[in-house]
Design a protein around this motif. Structure first.
Motif, PDB file in Angstrom:
ATOM      1  N   GLY A   1       0.875  -1.165   0.000  1.00 52.36           N
ATOM      2  CA  GLY A   1       0.000   0.000   0.000  1.00 52.36           C
ATOM      3  C   GLY A   1       0.914   1.216   0.000  1.00 52.36           C
ATOM      4  O   GLY A   1       1.771   1.335   0.869  1.00 52.36           O
ATOM      5  N   SER A   2       0.752   2.071  -1.007  1.00 48.77           N
ATOM      6  CA  SER A   2       1.734   3.147  -1.190  1.00 48.77           C
ATOM      7  C   SER A   2       1.082   4.450  -1.619  1.00 48.77           C
ATOM      8  O   SER A   2       0.041   4.443  -2.306  1.00 48.77           O
TER       9      SER A   2
ATOM     10  N   LYS B   1      -8.657   0.558  -1.399  1.00 44.77           N
ATOM     11  CA  LYS B   1      -7.842  -0.249  -2.331  1.00 44.77           C
ATOM     12  C   LYS B   1      -6.507  -0.610  -1.668  1.00 44.77           C
ATOM     13  O   LYS B   1      -6.058  -1.755  -1.700  1.00 44.77           O
ATOM     14  N   ASN B   2      -5.864   0.357  -1.032  1.00 44.79           N
ATOM     15  CA  ASN B   2      -4.569   0.104  -0.399  1.00 44.79           C
ATOM     16  C   ASN B   2      -4.702  -0.749   0.859  1.00 44.79           C
ATOM     17  O   ASN B   2      -3.828  -1.570   1.148  1.00 44.79           O
TER      18      ASN B   2
ATOM     19  N   GLU C   1      -5.041  -4.285  -0.334  1.00 44.49           N
ATOM     20  CA  GLU C   1      -3.717  -4.696  -0.828  1.00 44.49           C
ATOM     21  C   GLU C   1      -2.811  -5.076   0.361  1.00 44.49           C
ATOM     22  O   GLU C   1      -2.063  -6.054   0.310  1.00 44.49           O
TER      23      GLU C   1
ATOM     24  N   CYS D   1       4.344  -3.282  -8.342  1.00 45.76           N
ATOM     25  CA  CYS D   1       3.262  -2.816  -7.481  1.00 45.76           C
ATOM     26  C   CYS D   1       2.187  -3.892  -7.394  1.00 45.76           C
ATOM     27  O   CYS D   1       2.042  -4.723  -8.289  1.00 45.76           O
ATOM     28  N   GLY D   2       1.453  -3.829  -6.314  1.00 49.37           N
ATOM     29  CA  GLY D   2       0.416  -4.828  -6.061  1.00 49.37           C
ATOM     30  C   GLY D   2      -0.848  -4.488  -6.826  1.00 49.37           C
ATOM     31  O   GLY D   2      -1.476  -3.469  -6.570  1.00 49.37           O
TER      32      GLY D   2
ATOM     33  N   GLU E   1      -1.009   2.826 -11.005  1.00 53.00           N
ATOM     34  CA  GLU E   1       0.021   1.821 -10.675  1.00 53.00           C
ATOM     35  C   GLU E   1       1.332   2.166 -11.401  1.00 53.00           C
ATOM     36  O   GLU E   1       2.418   1.981 -10.864  1.00 53.00           O
TER      37      GLU E   1
ATOM     38  N   GLU F   1       2.924   4.838  -9.435  1.00 51.85           N
ATOM     39  CA  GLU F   1       3.498   4.254  -8.209  1.00 51.85           C
ATOM     40  C   GLU F   1       4.861   3.603  -8.495  1.00 51.85           C
ATOM     41  O   GLU F   1       5.824   3.787  -7.743  1.00 51.85           O
TER      42      GLU F   1
ATOM     43  N   LYS G   1       8.769   4.449  -7.219  1.00 49.42           N
ATOM     44  CA  LYS G   1       9.635   3.416  -6.620  1.00 49.42           C
ATOM     45  C   LYS G   1      11.000   3.298  -7.321  1.00 49.42           C
ATOM     46  O   LYS G   1      11.923   2.693  -6.775  1.00 49.42           O
TER      47      LYS G   1
HETATM   48 MG   LIG Z   1       0.646  -0.620  -4.274  1.00 49.30          MG
END
Ligand SMILES: [Mg+2]
Ligand SMILES: C=C(O[C@@H]1C=C(C(=O)O)C=C[C@H]1O)C(=O)O
Length: 468
Positions: free
Chosen positions: A289-290, A312-313, A316, A437-438, A448, A451, A455
């Protein structure tokens, strides 16, 4: 200059040579001495001339465990997928069982120690990218500096065979003095310019996220972590020392690691612990979760609060909590974890974070717990096997050691493994950066994608690149 005197190592080598004659196999001698502090980065750099491509670096987030290895006394490796964790464990136990140890014997992260890791998925077809790495790969260093709880220890590891004689000690002594002599030599490191930056198949990646989301409705899959690659080309070879210096300064909340293998270097700053074992105490981390960091304190807090409440996070994250809790309960007693996630903030990103602790069951080893945990749904997905199979099918990337366990283990069952994310494989004048990402039912490809772009930043900036 640090001098290590003629010590028990001389006698240890004599004993080991005798032992190797009886057993007809090589015997490890490991000597630990407490020494005055050496800067771990200076020590790493001192190995550059004679041991380039054979070094490792490890720092935990609190900095109370920093371990630097120079040279390879022995390599433990295998490309067999079945039983890969047991295989390393058995070989290690065998070596430790016959080892001759001298000097300090009780400090974690000193003496006989392996450093390395396992590929994310040994069944994925290997590409050239990771050709220098076996699927299970650990080094026992020749020389190792360990900063443990503010004290500095120096380990010397030597393998003796029946054909060696007493002169081996003199050779080791001279070799070690040459290395220690180089510690004080000041070296300057610089970034080469980046001549090209390629996002590998970004559009295809976004499409694969969308089609994954669609596929969830008629499959058992709940979460799949998909990753992509950013490839940098430099004007000249990247100097690992420069990258490490940057990571240590900028990524204080993370595990900093570097693993040189046959000239390539896998390096990163991961905020995610897979597992740490200290005697019987076991620690793991759920991290998933980010959201971005804010540019002001208010904005940052608002983003953090948004993340803590975002469905959503939270979903996850919860997949990871459920799986790690179950895996810990199978291997440990007294497993405890907070009911709600907290925030973990690193320089460019914030995550939902749930720490888990327990007491290992009698006879449960660190690598058994690694085996049980890897891959958690933070890097694989739910259900585990289906998700890993899906990643194998849809992901362009050869993950190699990315997202896999990397870390160390000593001879007394202490050790720690991080999940090797926020990482890059440096190959001379090129580097591959990895980020994933998840993906869950509520994921959107564009967010995503953003995200994963965030990263990349820890490694991109550490390589002298600009933030995207
Ligand atoms: Mg994520
Ligand atoms: C897969 C990565 O990170 C993982 C995925 C996260 C997410 O999707 O929210 C968060 C932390 C990590 O467990 C990566 O950094 O490459």
């Amino acid at each position: 200059m640090v001098t290590i005197h003629d010590t028990e190592l001389r006698q240890g080598i004599v004993t080991a040579i005798e032992k190797s004659k009886h057993l007809s196999q090589s015997i490890m001698v490991s000597e630990v001495q407490k020494i005055e502090g050496i800067d771990p980065l200076y020590f790493f750099a001192a190995g550059r001339n004679r041991f380039l491509g054979e070094r490792f670096f490890w720092k935990n987030p609190s900095g109370d465990q920093v371990i630097v290895g120079i040279g390879v006394a022995k390599q433990l490796q295998s490309d067999q997928a079945m039983g890969r964790f047991d295989r390393i464990e058995d070989e290690w136990k065998q070596l430790v069982g016959h080892a001759v140890t001298c000097g300090e014997k009780t400090i974690p992260g000193t003496g006989p120690t392996i450093f390395g890791g396992f590929a994310f998925d040994p069944l994925k077809k290997k590409t050239d990218l990771w050709s220098k790495f076996s699927d299970s790969l650990f080094h026992i260093p020749k020389y190792m500096l360990s900063f443990i709880d503010g004290e500095c220890y120096f380990t010397t590891n030597v393998f003796c065979t029946q054909h060696d004689d007493r002169e081996l000690f003199d050779k080791v002594y001279q070799d070690r003095q040459a290395l220690l002599g180089a510690v004080s030599e000041k070296q300057e490191f610089a970034y080469p310019s980046i001549v090209k930056m390629e996002e590998i198949k970004a559009d295809e990646w976004k499409k694969s996220v969308s089609s994954l989301v669609e596929s969830f409705s008629d499959s058992q899959l709940r979460k799949v972590v998909v990753a992509r690659e950013l490839r940098l080309h430099f004007e000249s070879a990247v100097q690992i020392e420069k990258v490490l210096t940057h990571l240590i300064e900028e990524q204080k909340e993370s595990f900093i690691f570097a693993f040189e293998v046959n000239g390539d270097c896998f390096i990163g700053a991961s905020p995610e612990r897979l597992v740490k074992k200290e005697d019987t105490r076991v620690f793991s981390t759920c991290l998933a979760g980010s959201i971005a960091r804010g540019s002001t304190l208010e904005e940052d807090q608002l983003l953090g609060q948004t993340l803590l409440e975002d469905q959503k996070n939270l979903v996850e994250h919860q997949y990871v909590v459920d799986m790690i809790k179950e895996a810990m309960e199978e291997t440990c007693e007294d497993v405890t974890l907070p009911a709600e996630p907290q925030l973990m903030k690193t320089k460019y990103i914030q995550h939902l974070y749930t720490p888990v602790i327990g007491q290992s069951r009698e006879g449960t080893s660190l690598l058994e717990i690694v085996n049980r945990l890897h891959p958690t749904p933070a890097l694989g997905g739910v259900p585990k096997e289906l998700a890993v199979t899906k990643i194998r099918e849809v992901e362009e990337l050869d993950r190699g050691f990315y997202a896999a366990p990397i870390g160390w283990q000593d001879s007394r069952e202490n050790g720690e493994f991080a999940v090797a994310i926020r990482s890059a494989l440096i190959q001379g004048e090129e580097a591959s950066l990895f980020a994933g990402c998840g993906v869950v039912a509520d994921s959107e490809a564009e967010s995503e994608y953003i995200e994963t772009s965030i990263k990349f930043r820890p490694m991109l900036t550490a390589l002298g690149g600009k933030q995207k």
